[in-house]
Design an enzyme around this catalytic site. Sequence first.
Site, mmCIF file in Angstrom:
data_model
loop_
_atom_site.group_PDB
_atom_site.id
_atom_site.type_symbol
_atom_site.label_atom_id
_atom_site.label_comp_id
_atom_site.label_asym_id
_atom_site.label_seq_id
_atom_site.Cartn_x
_atom_site.Cartn_y
_atom_site.Cartn_z
ATOM 1 N N LYS A 70 0.810 -1.232 0.000
ATOM 2 C CA LYS A 70 0.000 0.000 0.000
ATOM 3 C C LYS A 70 0.840 1.278 0.000
ATOM 4 C CE LYS A 70 -3.854 -1.870 2.732
ATOM 5 N NZ LYS A 70 -4.747 -1.570 3.858
ATOM 6 N N ASP A 109 -9.913 2.655 2.836
ATOM 7 C CA ASP A 109 -9.946 2.117 4.209
ATOM 8 C C ASP A 109 -10.658 3.053 5.190
ATOM 9 O OD1 ASP A 109 -8.726 -0.352 3.830
ATOM 10 O OD2 ASP A 109 -6.700 0.435 4.123
#
Length: 298
Positions: A70, A109
């Site tokens: 990420k 997220d």
Amino acid sequence: MQQSFMKIFGIFGDPIEHSLSPAMQNAALRALGEAACYHAFRVRPERLEDAVLGAAAMGFGGLNLTIPLKEKALKLEILQPDELARAIGAVNTISFRQEDQNIAGHNTDGDGALLALQDAGVRVRESKVLLIGAGGAARAIAYTLEQEGARITIANRSIQKAQQLAACVGGLGFSLDELSRLVPGSDIVINATSVGMKEGDPRLFDRRLLHSDQTVFDVVYNRETELLQDARKAGARAIDGVMMLVYQGAKALEIWTGKKAPVVVMERAVRESLRERQAKVEKETKESREMRKAEETR
Ligand code: NAP
């Protein structure tokens, strides 16, 4: 024979075999009637750029990224991160635009966490949020909840990281030693550390600090954590990490398809996969116990 065209979506990570995203996203794609499938691919950080370019060239519909990719994705020159992904410092979703070959990076997220709270009827605006943790998940949650008008305090094992993140969202950062003082006065307590993923992990704070006016949200999704059990016993609202996982996936799917994600279907697929996984672990534990017993009596 002519093969029907299937659009491919995927998740890149390493390790990746335990990802719940294929079960969740394939169930969603089926429910939406898309001629598409979603696969997990093991991709090492040093091959991330090649893998993303390969997916773009092959006309993939979109990608998710997980550990350890990420943060690395943000540094790729081939990828244009949006403002939120840049602020968070991580990309968990990639979308491809075929017309101009643009590769965009997003982070869903934080939205996943916000929607999980809103879905449970929690008011975020003006709430006092105690966020425990200062890693990737915590950063995403901190930025999103701050934008939503929450007042955020961060506590983390490494106090320096807590203070750095707190400074970015207009709050204060503390060490975990301060939790006994911080927990009782918070409206929403969020565990965004990896504590609780394993059975027997020590508690972050004494359960008697929790009370019934609070919401406790644990981002851990692989098991029912002791923190959530404590919250329920205290009469607090308890939210597990499954809904964050589902909503971050739902947001990604909406970016890729422009269609409303079937959240109920996705939640069912995740909970079913978790139950199957748990049953498998219990069966293996029972078998190895029986084998040990048989060896002892031999
Ligand atoms: P990360 O970037 O590695 O951060 C880990 C965090 O946990 C750090 O704040 C770290 O503190 C803390 N920590 C680790 N071990 C600890 C211990 N023994 N005692 C106290 N604190 C400890 O990981 P991440 O990506 O943020 O993931 C954190 C958790 O969120 C994981 O359980 C992951 O599965 C979960 N997650 C859930 C979702 C979802 O959709 N539900 C999405 C993303 C992540 P230091 O900074 O001091 O090391």
